[in-house]
Design a protein around this motif. Structure first.
Motif, short mmCIF file in Angstrom:
data_model
loop_
_atom_site.label_atom_id
_atom_site.label_comp_id
_atom_site.label_asym_id
_atom_site.label_seq_id
_atom_site.Cartn_x
_atom_site.Cartn_y
_atom_site.Cartn_z
N GLY A 1 15.79 -32.07 9.63
CA GLY A 1 17.20 -32.35 8.79
C GLY A 1 18.25 -32.19 10.19
O GLY A 1 17.72 -31.90 11.29
N PRO A 2 19.44 -32.57 9.75
CA PRO A 2 20.35 -32.59 10.69
C PRO A 2 20.50 -31.17 11.59
O PRO A 2 20.87 -31.17 12.82
CB PRO A 2 21.65 -32.67 10.24
CG PRO A 2 21.21 -33.22 8.72
CD PRO A 2 19.93 -33.01 8.55
N ASP A 3 20.25 -30.19 10.89
CA ASP A 3 20.04 -28.74 11.40
C ASP A 3 18.79 -28.44 11.89
O ASP A 3 18.63 -27.05 12.34
CB ASP A 3 20.89 -27.73 10.67
CG ASP A 3 22.28 -28.19 10.37
OD1 ASP A 3 23.02 -28.54 10.78
OD2 ASP A 3 22.62 -28.14 8.96
N GLY A 4 18.21 -29.27 11.80
CA GLY A 4 16.52 -28.72 12.16
C GLY A 4 16.26 -28.99 13.60
O GLY A 4 16.91 -29.33 14.34
N ASP A 5 14.69 -29.32 13.45
CA ASP A 5 14.23 -29.62 15.04
C ASP A 5 13.83 -30.97 15.26
O ASP A 5 13.60 -31.82 14.23
CB ASP A 5 13.04 -28.71 15.52
CG ASP A 5 13.57 -27.20 15.28
OD1 ASP A 5 14.85 -26.97 15.72
OD2 ASP A 5 12.56 -26.21 15.35
N PHE A 6 13.77 -31.45 16.34
CA PHE A 6 13.20 -32.95 16.59
C PHE A 6 12.26 -32.57 17.88
O PHE A 6 12.46 -31.57 18.50
CB PHE A 6 14.34 -33.96 17.09
CG PHE A 6 13.78 -35.30 17.09
CD1 PHE A 6 13.49 -36.10 15.75
CD2 PHE A 6 13.65 -35.92 18.20
CE1 PHE A 6 12.95 -37.33 15.86
CE2 PHE A 6 13.05 -37.21 18.24
CZ PHE A 6 12.65 -37.77 17.13
N GLY A 7 11.38 -33.67 18.06
CA GLY A 7 10.44 -33.40 19.31
C GLY A 7 10.00 -34.78 19.79
O GLY A 7 9.88 -35.69 18.85
N ILE A 8 9.48 -34.83 20.72
CA ILE A 8 8.69 -36.02 21.43
C ILE A 8 7.73 -35.64 22.38
O ILE A 8 7.93 -34.64 23.10
CB ILE A 8 10.01 -36.94 22.15
CG1 ILE A 8 9.33 -38.34 22.83
CG2 ILE A 8 10.62 -36.06 23.22
CD1 ILE A 8 10.35 -38.98 23.18
N LYS A 9 6.64 -36.29 22.25
CA LYS A 9 5.61 -36.12 23.24
C LYS A 9 4.90 -37.03 23.63
O LYS A 9 4.80 -38.22 22.87
CB LYS A 9 4.62 -34.80 22.69
CG LYS A 9 3.69 -35.46 21.64
CD LYS A 9 2.80 -34.24 21.43
CE LYS A 9 1.65 -34.69 20.29
NZ LYS A 9 0.72 -33.63 20.15
#
Ligand code: VG1
Ligand code: CO
Length: 540
Positions: free
Chosen positions: A117-125
């Motif tokens: 969500g907009p206040d949650g987390d994002f990630g990339i690997k």
């Protein structure tokens, strides 16, 4: 047209155990994601003519990120990108596509079990050509590039339609949007006896699979309800949502409290299971019987030969250091390899590639095998189903029989989440400085036989990874481990792992079985003092 965009290094783009994870707002800063993608591409040798796999767990910012990566892949000279429809690919499905298509690698967009969500987390690997997470050599090079980056390259082209399966051209890059489930389902059909599992369901066996509004929904619906005939509605929260419906997609007893309550109730189905945001973790609860991930690894290893994909037997097992030694007992008894690696799936890759092990697992609900190079939540559920179909016993009976044969490793993990970072590091540093004094210390009946800071020597590539956790190994085989999480996005998270073996008595509550160790951990580490907490935030 390829644009060259000027940029500056954006601090702290250090990939951790599972890539780069930050708050969504951090990723939304201008150039932030592009910097990391360019730093990754610059760390790779010739991309010209190569294939890349791309997909994510559908969390907030997934679609925007996919478009940026596609346009940068075009600019970097890749020939082809395989992307899951709607931008969706579970982590194990991405790993499979990389392997099957001999891709150079893949980009997986996920913050796994962290909230979205907009206040949650994002990630990339970035995953390499064997389908597994990039080894340290590569992540170190990516990090070095993020420190010096001054420009990135991006195609000036319209967005790709991610919702229609098919092939299109993006500034010379061939973009193939494909069904995210098909190839993965085909792989599962090779490994497991679908007819036997179908017969199990036809005979009245019931399952509840909680996809936690995350990526596994489409996979679980197609395979469990579609191919295997589990009752419609067996998969709950099966629609991937950008904010996971406001839930925390971590399949543990806290975030799956409802599922646990159901499993312990008179209405319990035969099997309750769940997986996390990106589909690589699993939770297994039989009717009236929670199976700890460490026990699950040991039980799956002891029974894997019952599934067609493993009928020749397994070459060995690898477990992360904090995972209980239940798997070691199986390996010793069966005369197969056992390896103890640092936390994080990337350390299993070399062992799997060299065929030194077939099964791997972590105490954090990750289990997998040589079929891909990631842990695989649905795979674990299917292997359990295959074993249940062959043994024709309940989960509870299988667990009881396992303990009777191998003994029980009582096990628990206590997490102190989002505590202040500096004192948490101080706690670890203080233990590290005191290792020599801790060795030989006595606490009532208990005595510390060895105290160290775990270092892993990779026998395949010769690399050494140090500072992987403080271990206190007791004379009777009990163990306390302290380490700091590498996946949290705010403050620090202290993880305390406690384990004690019992050859005969299996009926204790795990917290009671290790109560003396909990007290010793507090005495030597002053956890309350350094965390300013009087109890853990999560106990598993
Ligand atoms: C945690 C787990 C670890 C797992 C990692 C990634 O790391 O403890 O076992 O490999 O998450 O899992 P840490 O550093 O927070 O303890 V996940 O499902 O990214 O994909
Ligand atoms: Co995950």
């Amino acid at each position: 047209m390829i644009l060259t965009v000027a940029t500056t290094p954006i601090a702290d783009q250090k990939p951790g155990t599972s890539g780069l994870r930050k708050k969504v707002q951090v990723f939304q800063q201008a150039h932030y994601l592009a910097n990391f993608v360019q730093a990754t591409f610059d760390a790779l040798e010739s991309k010209t003519g190569q294939t890349l796999v791309l997909g994510g767990d559908g969390r907030y910012f997934n679609r925007e990120a996919i478009q940026i990566v596609l346009k940068m892949a075009a600019a970097a000279g890749f020939a082809r990108v395989l992307v899951g429809q709607g931008g969706i690919l579970s982590t194990p499905a991405a790993s499979n596509l990389i392997r099957q298509n001999k891709a150079m690698g893949g980009i997986v967009l996920s913050a796994s079990h962290n909230p979205g969500g907009p206040d949650g987390d994002f990630g990339i690997k970035y995953n390499v050509g064997n389908g597994g997470p990039a080894p340290e050599k590569v992540t170190d090079a990516i990090f070095a590039n993020t420190k010096t980056i001054r420009r990135y390259f991006i195609a000036d082209a319209p967005d790709v339609n991610l919702d229609a399966v098919g092939t299109s051209d993006l500034a010379g890059l061939k973009v193939e949007v494909l069904n995210p489930v098909a190839a993965y389902e085909a792989l599962m059909r090779q490994l497991f006896d679908f007819d036997a599992i179908k017969a199990l369901f036809a005979g009245g066996f019931t399952i509840r699979f909680d996809a936690m509004s995350a990526v596994t929904g489409p996979y679980a619906k197609a395979i469990l309800e579609g191919a295997l005939g589990a009752r419609q509605g067996s998969v709950v929260h099966g629609q991937p949502l950008p904010d996971f419906g406001g839930h925390h997609p971590d399949p543990n007893l806290v975030h799956c409290a409802d599922l646990y309550a159901l499993a312990m109730s008179p209405e319990a189905p035969d099997l309750c299971a769940a997986s996390d945001g990106d589909g690589d973790r699993n939770l297994i609860i039989g009717r009236g019987q929670f199976v700890t991930p460490s026990d699950s690894l040991a039980i799956l290893a002891a029974n894997a030969h019952l599934a067609p994909g493993y009928k020749a037997g397994i070459t060995g097992i690898a477990r992360s250091m904090p995972t209980s030694a239940a798997a070691d007992r199986v390996a010793h008894k069966r005369g197969i390899n056992i390896f103890e690696t640092p936390t994080g799936w990337k350390y299993f890759g070399n062992l799997l590639d060299a065929n030194l092990v077939t099964l791997c697992g972590e105490e954090s609900a990750g289990t997998g095998s040589n079929h891909v190079r990631e842990k695989d939540g649905l795979w674990a559920v299917l292997l359990w189903l295959n074993i249940l179909a062959v043994r024709k016993q309940s989960v509870q009976q299988i667990v009881a029989a396992h303990w009777a044969e191998f003994g029980r490793n009582y096990y628990t993990r206590h997490d102190y989440e989002e505590v202040a970072s500096a004192p948490a590091h101080e706690l670890i540093d203080r233990l590290r400085d005191n290792l020599a004094n801790l060795k030989g210390r006595k606490f009532g009946m208990q005595e510390i036989a060895e105290a160290d800071d775990f270092a892993y020597h990779d026998t395949v590539d010769g690399s050494i990874s140090r500072h992987q956790g403080i271990r206190l190994l007791f004379k009777d085989g009990a163990r306390i481990v302290f380490r700091l999480s590498g996946t949290g996005t705010s403050g620090a998270t202290l993880r305390l792992y406690l384990e004690r073996y019992d050859a005969k008595n299996f009926g204790l509550d795990a917290q009671i079985a290790v109560a003396d160790l909990i007290a010793i951990a507090e005495e030597v580490a002053m956890i309350r003092h350094y965390t300013s907490r009087d109890q853990p935030s999560v106990i598993t």
